[in-house]
Design an enzyme around this catalytic site. Structure first.
Site, PDB file in Angstrom:
ATOM      1  CE  LYS A 175      -3.794 -19.067   3.665  1.00  0.00           C
ATOM      2  NZ  LYS A 175      -3.278 -19.536   2.240  1.00  0.00           N
ATOM      3  CE  LYS A 187      -5.182 -11.585   3.482  1.00  0.00           C
ATOM      4  NZ  LYS A 187      -4.235 -12.310   2.591  1.00  0.00           N
ATOM      5  CE  LYS A 231      -6.941 -16.221  -3.187  1.00  0.00           C
ATOM      6  NZ  LYS A 231      -6.003 -15.909  -4.173  1.00  0.00           N
TER       7      LYS A 231
HETATM    8  P1  TYM Z   1      -2.499 -14.450  -2.636  1.00  0.00           P
HETATM    9  O1  TYM Z   1      -2.648 -15.670  -3.744  1.00  0.00           O
HETATM   10  O2  TYM Z   1      -2.987 -14.703  -1.418  1.00  0.00           O
HETATM   11  O3  TYM Z   1      -2.692 -13.029  -3.330  1.00  0.00           O
HETATM   12  C1  TYM Z   1      -2.132 -12.751  -4.450  1.00  0.00           C
HETATM   13  C2  TYM Z   1      -1.560 -11.002  -4.461  1.00  0.00           C
HETATM   14  O4  TYM Z   1      -2.819 -10.495  -3.938  1.00  0.00           O
HETATM   15  C3  TYM Z   1      -2.268  -9.655  -2.672  1.00  0.00           C
HETATM   16  N1  TYM Z   1      -3.429  -9.519  -2.092  1.00  0.00           N
HETATM   17  C4  TYM Z   1      -3.686  -8.396  -1.363  1.00  0.00           C
HETATM   18  N2  TYM Z   1      -3.281  -7.091  -1.805  1.00  0.00           N
HETATM   19  C5  TYM Z   1      -3.971  -6.116  -1.068  1.00  0.00           C
HETATM   20  N3  TYM Z   1      -5.082  -6.241  -0.217  1.00  0.00           N
HETATM   21  C6  TYM Z   1      -5.403  -7.400  -0.090  1.00  0.00           C
HETATM   22  N4  TYM Z   1      -6.761  -7.436   0.513  1.00  0.00           N
HETATM   23  C7  TYM Z   1      -4.897  -8.359  -0.735  1.00  0.00           C
HETATM   24  N5  TYM Z   1      -5.156  -9.815  -0.713  1.00  0.00           N
HETATM   25  C8  TYM Z   1      -4.133 -10.445  -1.564  1.00  0.00           C
HETATM   26  C9  TYM Z   1      -1.340 -10.677  -1.964  1.00  0.00           C
HETATM   27  O5  TYM Z   1      -0.379  -9.685  -1.103  1.00  0.00           O
HETATM   28  C10 TYM Z   1      -0.527 -11.165  -3.216  1.00  0.00           C
HETATM   29  O6  TYM Z   1       0.540 -10.309  -3.906  1.00  0.00           O
HETATM   30  N6  TYM Z   1       1.948 -16.682  -1.404  1.00  0.00           N
HETATM   31  C11 TYM Z   1       1.338 -15.800  -2.310  1.00  0.00           C
HETATM   32  C12 TYM Z   1       1.453 -16.467  -3.724  1.00  0.00           C
HETATM   33  C13 TYM Z   1       2.965 -16.739  -4.229  1.00  0.00           C
HETATM   34  C14 TYM Z   1       3.905 -15.670  -4.421  1.00  0.00           C
HETATM   35  C15 TYM Z   1       4.879 -16.424  -4.712  1.00  0.00           C
HETATM   36  C16 TYM Z   1       3.966 -14.345  -4.443  1.00  0.00           C
HETATM   37  C17 TYM Z   1       3.394 -17.766  -4.265  1.00  0.00           C
HETATM   38  N7  TYM Z   1       4.744 -17.649  -4.729  1.00  0.00           N
HETATM   39  C18 TYM Z   1       6.322 -15.580  -5.291  1.00  0.00           C
HETATM   40  C19 TYM Z   1       4.884 -13.744  -4.877  1.00  0.00           C
HETATM   41  C20 TYM Z   1       6.291 -14.415  -5.172  1.00  0.00           C
HETATM   42  C21 TYM Z   1      -0.333 -15.799  -1.973  1.00  0.00           C
HETATM   43  O7  TYM Z   1      -0.480 -16.568  -1.260  1.00  0.00           O
HETATM   44  O8  TYM Z   1      -0.956 -14.868  -2.598  1.00  0.00           O
END
Ligand code: TYM
Length: 336
Positions: free
Chosen positions: A119, A201, A204
């Site tokens: 990032k 990966k 969004k």
């Molecule tokens: P975020 O918002 O980027 O993504 C949400 C969830 O989707 C999963 N994910 C994917 N899984 C498979 N293939 C992909 N291409 C893909 N893109 C995203 C992510 O692994 C995630 O599970 N830091 C986290 C949000 C967060 C969080 C937490 C998660 C904040 N606090 C506490 C668990 C526990 C994030 O940015 O996810």
């Protein structure tokens, strides 16, 4: 007299950032598993809006995306009467515990996080302290609820390991402070890849044609899959190393069929790539259609969404405060 004792239910926690369109990667890697696991746990599902602020957000879009994500959680099958669905910024204990955890997290650990490196390369003009300390806020989210299980995609594995290290470190100093959380990362569907560059990966924050959004119309889904990058061969085989595009399509269909990508490859053998792409489109459209319909109904009733989030925030706050009080007390902060 015989008494029957039921063991207390374990806690499951996860969150998604409301920072743009929710993608098929989010759905297959995370959301779908939330619904599959929810029956067996006391669950909290959060819209991580404080995390979203680590990159610049347009205020109106952030507000809209937060409501939209709440509706999507419910449309995907999460029951807000059973699970707690809430917004991170409505529960101030997240930011408070994050501060405490920052004081027990090392610069070296945070500098090793690959998401921080990615990032900061992407947003070189805005490498802020929040982006750096992001993993301790994420650890706070999880530890605040004495969480046992955290379902996430593979890209969050490193953050989760750090959350466990922080929990263990504090437990070493103040025994019994936190439950040490376990990750839940599916073996076969934890990393859905970009349609335009299947070695990266699906995200969004990339160009629109590289991801399927959960709210894309059937026509858009078909168009995006038709353009998906494959390879110059003709054989359908699951081989992520040498055939990342074809393997990604197989992973997507397999995840939705509930079988392994290898099994899916056997089913699809002999087909042309065009037919494989069509199969992917049709499986995705079929799974998303009822979710999109329910989503539209929910978004038509903003009052329901608002009331649900209010109730969710109250329930989350009650639990969060319990942990935060315990932390303050054990660390020696003067209590009145
Ligand atoms: P975020 O918002 O980027 O993504 C949400 C969830 O989707 C999963 N994910 C994917 N899984 C498979 N293939 C992909 N291409 C893909 N893109 C995203 C992510 O692994 C995630 O599970 N830091 C986290 C949000 C967060 C969080 C937490 C998660 C904040 N606090 C506490 C668990 C526990 C994030 O940015 O996810």
């Amino acid at each position: 007299m015989e008494t029957t004792q039921t063991a207390p239910r374990k806690t499951l926690y996860s969150a998604i950032q409301p920072s743009g369109s929710i993608t098929l990667g989010n759905y297959i890697g995370a959301l779908r598993n939330f619904v599959l696991l929810a029956e067996d746990y006391d669950c909290l599902f959060c819209m991580a809006d404080l995390h979203a602020l680590t990159v610049r957000q347009e205020p109106a879009a952030l507000r809209r995306n937060t409501q939209s994500l709440a509706a999507l959680y419910i449309a995907c099958g999460i029951d807000p009467e059973k699970s707690i669905v809430y917004c991170q910024s409505h529960v101030p204990e997240h930011a408070e515990l994050a501060w405490i955890l920052n004081c027990f997290t090392y610069m070296g650990e945070l500098s090793r996080m690959t998401q921080f490196k990615d990032k900061s390369a992407k947003h070189a003009d805005n490498i802020n302290a929040g982006l750096f300390a992001y993993p301790s806020l994420m650890a706070a989210d999880i530890l605040l609820y004495q969480t046992n299980l955290v379902p996430v995609g593979a890209d969050q594995k490193q953050h989760l390991e750090l959350a466990r290290d922080i929990a263990n470190r504090l437990n070493g100093l103040y025994p019994g402070l936190f439950t040490v959380p376990e990750p839940y990362i599916s073996k076969t569907s934890a990393r859905i890849m970009s349609l335009s560059d299947p070695t990266r990966k699906m995200s969004k924050s990339d160009a629109e044609d590289s991801y399927i959004a959960v709210l894309d119309t059937p026509d858009v889904i078909r168009r995006k899959f038709r353009r998906a990058v494959t390879d110059s061969e003709t054989e359908i085989r699951y081989d992520p190393e040498n055939k990342p595009g074809v393997s990604n399509l197989l992973s997507i269909i397999a995840a939705l069929d509930g079988i392994t990508p290898e099994e899916e490859a056997v089913k699809m053998q002999g087909l042309q790539y065009g037919a494989l792409k069509e199969a992917a489109s049709e499986s995705v459209i079929a799974v998303l259609a009822p979710i999109q319909e329910r989503y539209q109904q929910l978004m038509g009733d903003k009052e329901y969404i608002q009331n649900t989030l209010k109730a969710g925030a109250e329930r989350a706050h009650y639990l969060a405060l319990k942990t935060l009080r315990k932390v303050y007390k054990k660390l020696g902060l003067y209590q009145l």
